[in-house]
Motif scaffolding. Structure first.
Motif, PDB file in Angstrom:
ATOM      1  N   GLY A  14      23.640  77.082  84.182  1.00 14.55           N
ATOM      2  CA  GLY A  14      22.229  76.974  83.887  1.00 14.55           C
ATOM      3  C   GLY A  14      21.940  76.491  82.475  1.00 14.55           C
ATOM      4  N   PRO A  15      20.684  76.144  82.192  1.00 16.44           N
ATOM      5  CA  PRO A  15      20.300  75.677  80.851  1.00 16.44           C
ATOM      6  C   PRO A  15      20.473  76.763  79.796  1.00 16.44           C
ATOM      7  CG  PRO A  15      18.363  76.038  82.236  1.00 16.44           C
ATOM      8  CD  PRO A  15      19.541  76.165  83.129  1.00 16.44           C
ATOM      9  N   GLY A  16      20.968  76.331  78.631  1.00 19.22           N
ATOM     10  CA  GLY A  16      21.184  77.270  77.533  1.00 19.22           C
ATOM     11  C   GLY A  16      22.509  77.984  77.577  1.00 19.22           C
ATOM     12  N   THR A  17      23.254  77.832  78.681  1.00 19.44           N
ATOM     13  CA  THR A  17      24.566  78.457  78.777  1.00 19.44           C
ATOM     14  C   THR A  17      25.611  77.557  78.123  1.00 19.44           C
ATOM     15  OG1 THR A  17      25.037  77.433  80.922  1.00 19.44           O
ATOM     16  CG2 THR A  17      23.944  79.598  80.937  1.00 19.44           C
ATOM     17  N   GLY A  18      26.809  78.054  78.030  1.00 23.54           N
ATOM     18  CA  GLY A  18      27.902  77.283  77.450  1.00 23.54           C
ATOM     19  C   GLY A  18      29.063  78.192  77.154  1.00 23.54           C
ATOM     20  N   VAL A  19      30.108  77.623  76.602  1.00 19.94           N
ATOM     21  CA  VAL A  19      31.305  78.386  76.249  1.00 19.94           C
ATOM     22  C   VAL A  19      31.501  78.303  74.741  1.00 19.94           C
ATOM     23  CG1 VAL A  19      33.786  78.623  76.586  1.00 19.94           C
ATOM     24  CG2 VAL A  19      32.347  77.890  78.493  1.00 19.94           C
ATOM     25  N   PRO A  20      31.674  79.442  74.060  1.00 22.85           N
ATOM     26  CA  PRO A  20      31.872  79.406  72.607  1.00 22.85           C
ATOM     27  C   PRO A  20      33.228  78.809  72.236  1.00 22.85           C
ATOM     28  CG  PRO A  20      32.078  81.647  73.429  1.00 22.85           C
ATOM     29  CD  PRO A  20      31.618  80.815  74.589  1.00 22.85           C
ATOM     30  N   PHE A  21      33.499  78.715  70.959  1.00 27.68           N
ATOM     31  CA  PHE A  21      34.680  77.995  70.478  1.00 27.68           C
ATOM     32  C   PHE A  21      35.986  78.552  71.044  1.00 27.68           C
ATOM     33  CE2 PHE A  21      31.616  76.667  67.221  1.00 27.68           C
ATOM     34  CZ  PHE A  21      31.885  75.298  67.208  1.00 27.68           C
ATOM     35  N   HIS A  22      36.842  77.624  71.423  1.00 28.71           N
ATOM     36  CA  HIS A  22      38.165  77.957  71.941  1.00 28.71           C
ATOM     37  C   HIS A  22      39.017  76.691  71.837  1.00 28.71           C
ATOM     38  CE1 HIS A  22      35.938  76.247  75.319  1.00 28.71           C
ATOM     39  NE2 HIS A  22      37.094  75.955  75.897  1.00 28.71           N
ATOM     40  N   ILE A  23      40.295  76.806  72.148  1.00 21.68           N
ATOM     41  CA  ILE A  23      41.206  75.658  72.076  1.00 21.68           C
ATOM     42  C   ILE A  23      42.093  75.616  73.319  1.00 21.68           C
ATOM     43  CG2 ILE A  23      41.274  75.478  69.556  1.00 21.68           C
ATOM     44  CD1 ILE A  23      43.890  77.053  69.609  1.00 21.68           C
ATOM     45  N   HIS A  24      42.523  74.408  73.665  1.00 22.25           N
ATOM     46  CA  HIS A  24      43.537  74.204  74.709  1.00 22.25           C
ATOM     47  C   HIS A  24      44.056  72.783  74.559  1.00 22.25           C
ATOM     48  CE1 HIS A  24      40.302  72.145  76.843  1.00 22.25           C
ATOM     49  NE2 HIS A  24      39.608  73.277  76.924  1.00 22.25           N
ATOM     50  N   GLY A  25      44.713  72.278  75.580  1.00 21.72           N
ATOM     51  CA  GLY A  25      45.318  70.960  75.496  1.00 21.72           C
ATOM     52  C   GLY A  25      44.306  69.824  75.525  1.00 21.72           C
ATOM     53  N   ALA A  26      44.816  68.602  75.412  1.00 27.14           N
ATOM     54  CA  ALA A  26      43.963  67.410  75.409  1.00 27.14           C
ATOM     55  C   ALA A  26      43.135  67.347  76.691  1.00 27.14           C
ATOM     56  CB  ALA A  26      44.828  66.166  75.273  1.00 27.14           C
ATOM     57  N   THR A  27      41.888  66.894  76.560  1.00 25.92           N
ATOM     58  CA  THR A  27      40.954  66.969  77.684  1.00 25.92           C
ATOM     59  C   THR A  27      39.960  65.809  77.674  1.00 25.92           C
ATOM     60  OG1 THR A  27      41.054  69.388  77.666  1.00 25.92           O
ATOM     61  CG2 THR A  27      39.168  68.395  78.779  1.00 25.92           C
ATOM     62  N   PHE A  28      39.677  65.305  78.874  1.00 20.96           N
ATOM     63  CA  PHE A  28      38.506  64.469  79.112  1.00 20.96           C
ATOM     64  C   PHE A  28      37.477  65.354  79.816  1.00 20.96           C
ATOM     65  CE2 PHE A  28      41.773  61.156  78.944  1.00 20.96           C
ATOM     66  CZ  PHE A  28      41.150  60.132  78.246  1.00 20.96           C
ATOM     67  N   ALA A  29      36.219  65.297  79.405  1.00 19.47           N
ATOM     68  CA  ALA A  29      35.170  66.078  80.052  1.00 19.47           C
ATOM     69  C   ALA A  29      33.991  65.156  80.345  1.00 19.47           C
ATOM     70  CB  ALA A  29      34.733  67.236  79.167  1.00 19.47           C
ATOM     71  N   GLU A  30      33.548  65.176  81.591  1.00 20.15           N
ATOM     72  CA  GLU A  30      32.471  64.281  82.024  1.00 20.15           C
ATOM     73  C   GLU A  30      31.284  65.089  82.536  1.00 20.15           C
ATOM     74  OE1 GLU A  30      31.737  60.366  84.888  1.00 20.15           O
ATOM     75  OE2 GLU A  30      33.708  61.300  84.764  1.00 20.15           O
TER      76      GLU A  30
END
Length: 336
Positions: A243-259
């Motif tokens: 939903g609007p206003g949601t999201g994930v706070p800072f974190h790390i992992h491997g290389a990523t493409f996000a669309e």
């Protein structure tokens, strides 16, 4: 008071109706459900166009009216996937730029600048590997045609095809302590709401990853992988909606493409050696409204807002956080 023989006549008529009409419909429905299809019952007409007039002006075009059916209707009124005469009465293509996912909210305008390099033209594989793959993030525009996948990610198509499928949702904090299973229908109708500032990340349920790749393989097969690969690494898809206003706070992992498939998503990134200042249990919305404005210029992250069809790439171990400015549907390709 009705005469006794009228009572007997009424009861006889009712029994005849049950025996000749309702019971055969129920048996037919059960046989189709056990065969793997969805049953269409006449008393399911409540989801059909002729009962949508209270929500929109009646037109002669059933498809135009049925666009206004609620998510709950689409989840509750299931029908035979093979019933071609019903297909035209539901929307299988996105009806607007939101694909039916628009959710009203009272959040302020949280769009921001784009400080990440944007490539609007073609980029060769060798230039990608030399310039971006291991060194810095990049936003790619106009390099992805997901029209077929996008059509099947509209709200009506997803709920029709996967509404009763179990999905895994997790808390929207850095470490995702808690995971819960529910149907996609339940998530969309009861959980996928606008984020509020007074709700913590560990209190917010968010669907991203932990996908049933076997159950959703028909949908995933329509997704076209990013235009570039990383040598020696295998791509793994991860699908989500929120939903609007949601999201994930800072974190790390491997290389990523996000669309981004539907909706806009704002991204924040820091290089691996620059650990951001954040509380792992706060939401990204809280961070954007309370922490980001206080940061000095040299403490601010790289950032950019993605629109549908845009792709962001970031290398291994880059810190990143996301904020969905709208109700959003998205796909990430992890390399590992």
């Amino acid at each position: 008071m009705r005469p006794a023989r009228d009572d007997r006549s009424y009861l006889a008529t009712l029994k005849l109706y049950i025996a000749l009409v309702l019971i055969p419909q129920l048996l037919w429905a059960v046989s189709h459900a056990t065969a793997g299809g969805y049953a269409y019952l006449s008393f399911c007409e409540g989801c059909m166009p002729y009962q949508t007039t209270s929500r929109s002006e009646r037109t002669n075009n059933d498809v135009a009216v049925v666009r206004n059916i609620s998510a709950l209707d689409l989840c509750t009124c299931r029908f035979d996937r093979d019933a071609s005469h019903l297909e035209d009465r539901f929307i299988t293509e996105p009806t607007d730029s939101h694909g039916g996912w628009y959710i009203p909210h009272s959040l302020p305008d949280l769009t921001g600048p784009c400080s990440i390099k944007v490539i609007n033209s073609s980029l060769s594989e060798s230039d990608f590997l030399k310039t971006f793959a291991y060194t810095e993030p990049v936003v790619l525009k106009g390099m992805s045609d997901q029209s077929l996948f996008r059509a099947q990610c509209s709200k009506s198509a997803l709920l029709r095809n996967y509404g009763q499928s179990l999905i895994t949702v997790a808390t929207a904090n850095t470490h995702s302590y808690r995971k819960v299973q529910m149907t996609l229908c339940t998530y969309v109708t009861e959980v996928m709401k606008p984020q509020t500032l007074d709700t913590l990340g560990n209190e917010t349920l968010y669907h991203f990853g932990d996908n049933d790749r076997e159950g959703w393989k028909d949908l995933f097969s329509l997704y076209k992988l990013p235009p570039f690969t990383l040598i020696g690494l295998k791509p793994v898809l991860s699908f989500g909606l929120a939903g609007p206003g949601t999201g994930v706070p800072f974190h790390i992992h491997g290389a990523t493409f996000a669309e981004t498939i539907f909706g806009r998503k704002r991204w924040f990134l820091y290089a691996p050696k620059h650990r951001p200042r954040y509380n792992p249990d706060d939401t990204t919305l809280h961070w954007v409204t309370h922490v980001l404005p206080t940061l000095a210029v040299d403490e601010k992250p790289l950032e950019c807002t993605l629109s549908p069809g845009d792709i962001i790439y970031f290398p291994d171990h880059w810190w990143h956080a996301t904020l969905n400015l709208d109700a959003a549907v998205f796909m990430s390709t992890f390399f590992g």
